[in-house]
Design an enzyme around this catalytic site. Structure first.
Site, PDB file in Angstrom:
ATOM      1  N   PHE B 239       0.822  -1.214   0.000  1.00 29.14           N
ATOM      2  CA  PHE B 239       0.000   0.000   0.000  1.00 29.14           C
ATOM      3  C   PHE B 239       0.852   1.258   0.000  1.00 29.14           C
ATOM      4  CE2 PHE B 239      -2.131  -3.287   2.619  1.00 29.14           C
ATOM      5  CZ  PHE B 239      -3.107  -3.655   1.713  1.00 29.14           C
ATOM      6  N   THR B 617      -9.543 -11.148  -8.893  1.00 25.49           N
ATOM      7  CA  THR B 617      -8.561 -10.306  -8.196  1.00 25.49           C
ATOM      8  C   THR B 617      -8.948  -8.831  -8.339  1.00 25.49           C
ATOM      9  OG1 THR B 617      -7.105 -10.329 -10.134  1.00 25.49           O
ATOM     10  CG2 THR B 617      -6.676 -11.963  -8.416  1.00 25.49           C
ATOM     11  N   LYS B 684      -6.367  -0.643 -17.721  1.00 21.71           N
ATOM     12  CA  LYS B 684      -5.854   0.445 -16.890  1.00 21.71           C
ATOM     13  C   LYS B 684      -5.732  -0.023 -15.439  1.00 21.71           C
ATOM     14  CE  LYS B 684      -8.898   3.597 -18.576  1.00 21.71           C
ATOM     15  NZ  LYS B 684      -9.481   4.896 -19.013  1.00 21.71           N
ATOM     16  N   GLY B 687      -5.960  -0.907  -8.714  1.00 20.77           N
ATOM     17  CA  GLY B 687      -5.689  -1.196  -7.299  1.00 20.77           C
ATOM     18  C   GLY B 687      -6.062  -0.081  -6.343  1.00 20.77           C
ATOM     19  N   GLU B 688      -6.218   1.132  -6.857  1.00 18.60           N
ATOM     20  CA  GLU B 688      -6.446   2.254  -5.957  1.00 18.60           C
ATOM     21  C   GLU B 688      -7.807   2.918  -6.142  1.00 18.60           C
ATOM     22  OE1 GLU B 688      -1.916   3.874  -5.514  1.00 18.60           O
ATOM     23  OE2 GLU B 688      -2.888   4.217  -7.429  1.00 18.60           O
TER      24      GLU B 688
END
Ligand SMILES: Cc1cc2nc3c(=O)[nH]c(=O)nc-3n(C[C@H](O)[C@H](O)[C@H](O)COP(=O)(O)OP(=O)(O)OC[C@H]3O[C@@H](n4cnc5c(N)ncnc54)[C@H](O)[C@@H]3O)c2cc1C
Lengths: 324, 725
Positions: B239, B617, B684, B687-688
């Site tokens: 993170f 995922t 693209k 994860g955030e």
């Protein structure tokens, strides 16, 4: 962690004997003690392990219950007699810590768990509870999980237990075997000490005293509520908690046992609050007066100011629920 | 050979026509079983024979450090060394620093700075000795609170006349939001095992970006990066906190050299809180000027953030504000307060996590003021091109996200006015927010060796729990026509080609495209052996098909292997068009009228980020992001002692991340999209995105439920109660 000796006690007498030596401490579930030892907040020379002593039973006793000192918080909360007759205790236990911790934590250990004041945990800041006379970093520091009742100029550390609040509301007694083998019975109301200028002394226990059980009298109230307010939905200590054991007769409060967490330097119960409620019909005015009485000596810091209105609101809501 | 691509324009979507059919599926992680059974080892899990253990020692105050009992501790039983080396680092390196961070142990710039390493035969001995070291500091704390600092910097965008726009606006909002200082709190604490072989150093550590980390470590130690090998095959969350090397890595390497034995240094959780970079607290003044219909004419988003002297990072709070909505009059940017608090750096979605969240709360306030539905307010303000640079968007999926999210959530049934629903003590309300996160691409290389057994993919890319092993397996398998069990992905070793590393949501698309290119090179070689045009080649289940001819790949290989190497860099496609990911958040909360406690009852997130590489995922990332949003909005924050800046709540009992009971069922809806500007995979970053704005949906729902605007996060019960009374 400072090196230490480890003794596994085979019976209570051996435990008391081992614990009577200087620098010895009992270890039960270890969920509090080990954390403190790793940080060297506590640094005993000898650990006397009592977890295998035959103190893990819950028995009927004089119309009430006798709860062995090593009964785990999980087992106690799940006991059918507790759930049926002392639901406040079950609720308080289940509102505390996490499932994993409750599986290890014990009745005796829960009563004697130390404060969560962050300065107590931080050996780089002064703390009178850790090192008498050193000063108090919490005063003038960041306060939130600190006490507003029973504080002194030397210490504002909160007693964090949920279980003990329920036990105080139920009028429990703590059964202790002294180092010389004699058994003493302490009222919960007299068991804990206020910090004063000796915040490192937290209870009336003497060195080597072994808690063997907690005794609950027959319940004096069938209406039992435990309400805990915290910073997240689970796994957080109480900001404020209220436990109430109430009996109603003809629309009036015939018995009131009200205890508080998140507020006091010890699990809090104020006889004047109980006396005020007893004999009266429930009303918002009465409950507000009870809050006034409870908070008359309160001393909040910047970070604990919010507990004053919160305690009032939670007390009112708890009593409304218990008396309706 | 290598297939190199600089992404300058649009790419063709070749994957669409491929036959293997594993790309995009919710395939289980190939590393999943090893992780849940404990077979996957993390940085502290492997302890070689003869390994010594080091424990970092923290500065208890600021200023010059004096050690009062150095010899006594050095000579105590089991202790091998007390190391105070000027090369030790003050705090973790910033992401992509590529060089040593500030170094030194003589002087502490913040409380908690590592100023010594005690090395002993056992962990317990090291820890006790570290605790026994008596330190004295002579310094005053300096400036530790943002309000006491003289901030640096100016807004980077000032166009038009915002003050004028505000005073002539039909509706305006001028509010200050604050977000709390916070930490990544990755499950695996930062840890390193270091050993030397002559001049060659090998380090097993918890790191996100190995190619930079190698240079950071070499620079710190003043050695040649060629002599450093880093290993990080499994990383237990990062993170952002593992973007740069942390104190354990440098200290372990120094100790291992000095003592001639492997040394392991594991940071205690309480140390992790202080020595790795935190997310800065922010103070955000947000101004919105709008006409009678809610169309924005002006936007102000000015923030105060903090960092330690010497750190180059300033939380880019308004990163998405620059392109989120139109409005001619703009004042946007950050100022930086230099504080003697632990260093700040990138934490999951630096910028947008806190910036979009506060901004979307302010948008909710505007919607209330204008008296229109908050979804409608967003729809009215979607710009048709980047409002500052005028370049087009590569794709713009906000409208679809808002509409589909609202539909799934059942937004239409909402009462317009706040305080309309009550269940017993609980006020019930709903809120929403838009989500934005810039899309980035870095540079990455990867190689594939195809043999009769299958393909082996190698890159120094990391899997920090995100699912890199899974998606790279799928990418290679899809392009080479192999089922997942015939693809092996090897990561986290600097002897492999340098990947992008994990950070900024760019890992999957950047390194994924490098793997894709490596596979393309192999496809070309196969086509050659099949005597056909690569475009006519179909690969499936280990068979190459071209026209009427079908041959097993193993046969084509003729006992040998084929190698491919891919290399991707960002080109003009990342400046000619504005690339972003988009989404929408919806939340329903209950607010307790007695206590001010907030419970989130359900949440919906709809997200668009190009091709979804693995549905499972991807969903997990969104769940994680939304959970972080709940924490940011309601529970999470570091407390700094206002007298000296030290972090007071340095453990997981007192630092309140959202726990299971705080997180309701989360509905995640991934929009099917291809973005041809983002590279051949048309994928693209993801994860955030899930965290950006999630907390705003929660806080806006709190307002809708009980009428209270909490502008200081987290909205703990006391803060809600202050409004309820
Ligand atoms: C993260 C975390 C969250 C928690 N949250 C909560 C919460 O929300 N509410 C709550 O109430 N509690 C909470 N707890 C505290 C938990 O309830 C206590 O740690 C636990 O009850 C202690 O019991 P133990 O048996 O493990 O005690 P130990 O750690 O073994 O002992 C604690 C102390 O009691 C002494 N002792 C133990 N047994 C005896 C005995 N029979 N006679 C004499 N002395 C004895 C020991 O010497 C020691 O000093 C939390 C703890 C943690 C770590």
């Amino acid at each position: 962690m400072k090196p230490f000796d480890y003794v596994r006690a085979e019976d209570p007498a051996a435990a008391r004997k081992a614990a009577a030596t200087a620098g010895a401490t009992f270890i039960s579930g270890g969920t509090n003690l080990l954390d403190l030892m790793k940080l060297e907040v506590m640094a005993p020379d000898t650990l006397v392990d009592i977890s295998r002593l035959p103190l893990d039973g819950i028995e009927d006793h004089e119309g009430g219950l006798r709860i062995g000192a090593t009964v785990t918080n999980s087992d106690l909360a799940a006991d059918m007699r507790v759930r049926r007759v002392y639901p406040i205790l079950s609720r308080a236990l289940l509102a505390g810590a996490s499932g994993q911790l409750r599986n290890k934590a014990t009745t005796g250990g829960n009563l004697l768990q130390r404060t969560r004041c962050p300065y107590f945990y931080d050996t780089d800041t002064p703390c009178n509870k850790r090192t008498p006379g050193e000063g108090c970093a919490a005063l003038g520091g960041e306060t939130r999980n600190h006490a507003i009742l029973g504080t002194s100029d030397h210490c504002i550390a909160l007693h964090p237990s949920d279980m003990a609040v329920a036990m105080r509301a139920l009028g429990a007694q703590v059964e202790v075997e002294a180092a010389d083998g004699t058994t003493k019975l302490h009222e919960m109301d007299d068991f804990y000490r206020l910090p004063g200028d000796t915040p490192h002394i937290e209870t009336v226990l003497q060195p080597g005293d072994l808690i063997t059980a907690v005794r609950l009298p027959a319940p004096q109230g069938d209406r039992q509520v435990y309400r805990k307010v915290r910073d997240r939905a689970s796994y957080a200590f109480a900001l404020v908690s209220v436990g109430a054991v109430i009996r109603m007769e003809q629309g009036r409060i015939a018995h009131a046992g009200v205890a508080f967490g998140g507020l006091g330097t010890k699990p809090w119960r104020d006889p004047e609050v109980d006396a005020l409620l007893t004999g009266n019909a429930p009303s918002r005015e009465l409950f507000d007066e009870a809050a006034d009485t409870l908070l008359r000596g309160a001393k909040a810091q910047d970070g604990t100011e919010f507990k004053l209105p919160l305690a009032r609101r939670v007390l009112r809501a708890t009593l409304e629920e218990a008396t309706q | 050979m290598s297939l190199d691509l600089k992404v300058d324009g649009q790419s063709e979507d070749r994957a669409e026509g491929y036959a293997q059919g594993i790309l995009g599926t919710p395939m289980d992680r190939p590393d999943g079983e090893a992780k849940v059974t404990g077979a996957a080892t993390y940085a502290a899990d492997e302890v070689p024979e003869g390994c010594l253990v080091g424990m970092l020692v923290r500065a208890p105050g600021h200023g010059r450090i004096e050690v009062l009992n150095l010899d006594e501790v050095r000579n105590s039983d089991g202790v091998r060394a007390v190391i105070r080396d000027p090369r030790m680092i003050r705090n973790a390196a910033q992401g992509t620093a590529n060089q040593a961070p500030v170094q030194g142990v003589d002087k502490a710039d913040y409380i908690g700075q590592p100023v010594a390493l005690v090395v002993a035969e056992s962990f317990e001995t090291a820890r006790h000795a570290a605790h026994s070291l008596k330190l004295r500091t002579d310094g005053s704390p300096g400036i530790v609170n943002p309000e006491d600092a003289e901030p640096e910097g100016e807004p980077d965008t000032t166009t038009g006349d915002l003050d004028g726009a505000m005073s002539s606006a039909a509706h305006s909002v001028d509010v200050i939001y604050t977000t709390a200082s916070s930490v990544s709190a990755a499950m695996e604490p930062h840890a390193t095992l270091a050993w030397w072989d002559g001049d060659r150093l090998t380090v097993r550590s918890a790191l996100q970006m190995l190619k930079y980390n190698r240079n950071e470590l070499a620079d710190s130690l003043e050695i040649d990066p060629e002599n450093v090998r880093l290993l990080a095959p499994f990383v237990g969350g990062g993170f952002g906190s593992k973007l740069g090397i942390s104190a354990d890595a440098v200290a372990a390497a120094i100790a291992a050299k000095e003592l001639g034995r492997p040394v392991q240094v594991v940071q205690h959780r309480r140390q992790v809180f202080e020595t790795v970079t935190r997310r800065s607290e922010t103070r955000q003044r947000i101004r919105l000027a709008a006409d009678a219909e809610g169309r924005l004419s002006g936007i102000g988003h000015e923030s105060l953030v903090s960092n330690l002297p010497g750190e180059g990072f300033a939380e880019p709070v308004a990163q998405a504000t620059h392109f989120a909505y139109g409005g001619a009059h703009r004042v946007i940017g950050e100022r930086l307060a230099r504080l003697n608090r632990p260093a700040a750096g990138s934490v999951r979605a630096p910028g947008e996590a806190v910036g979009v969240t506060a901004f979307e709360c302010a948008m909710d306030e505007l919607a209330s003021d204008v008296g229109i539905d908050p979804v409608e307010l967003r729809l009215r303000n979607i710009p048709d091109k980047d409002p500052e640079s005028g370049i087009p968007f590569s794709s713009h999926m906000l409208e679809r996200s808002l509409r589909e999210g609202a539909e799934r959530f059942g937004w239409a049934a909402r009462d317009v006015a706040p305080r309309a629903r009550r269940e017993g003590e609980w006020w019930i309300g709903t809120g929403m927010a838009a989500a934005f996160r810039v899309n980035l691409m870095m540079e990455a290389e990867a190689r594939i060796a195809l043999s009769p057994e299958g393909a082996v993919v190698e890159t120094d890319m990391t899997d920090i729990g995100t699912g890199t092993y899974a998606i790279l397996t799928q990418i290679a398998g899809e392009a080479l026509g192999l089922p997942a069990d015939r693809v092996e992905v090897r990561l986290g070793d600097t002897t492999f080609p340098p990947g992008s590393g994990s950070g900024g949501s760019f890992g999957a698309a950047t390194t994924g495209n490098a793997v894709w290119l490596a596979a393309q090179e192999i496809r070309q070689a196969i086509a050659q052996r099949m005597n056909c045009d690569e475009a006519d080649l179909t690969l499936k289940d280990g068979t190459a098909i071209c026209g009427n001819e079908s041959r097993p790949i193993a046969e084509l290989l003729d006992g040998g292997s084929l190698n491919g190497h891919g290399h991707v860099t960002a080109g003009d496609a990342f400046s000619d068009v504005r690339q972003s990911t988009f989404g929408a958040h919806f939340a329903e909360v209950a607010v307790n009228d007695v206590t001010g406690e907030v419970r989130v009852r359900r949440m919906q997130g709809t997200f668009a980020c190009g091709r979804i590489l693995n549905e499972k995922t991807a969903r997990s990332q969104c769940h994680g992001g939304m959970t972080w949003g709940i924490g940011m909005a309601l529970t999470e924050g570091l407390t700094h002692d206002r007298r000296d800046g030290h972090i007071v709540n340095r453990d997981f009992a007192e630092y309140h991340m959202a726990v299971n009971a705080d997180v309701p069922p989360l509905d995640v809806h991934l929009l099917e999209e291809r973005d041809p500007w983002s590279g051949p995979l048309q994928a693209k970053g993801l994860g955030e995105l899930g965290i950006c704005g999630a907390g705003a949906a929660v806080l806006n729902a709190v307002h809708h439920a009980c009428g209270v605007r909490v502008r200081d996060m987290p909205a703990t019960p006391d803060r809600v109660l202050a409004g309820l009374e």
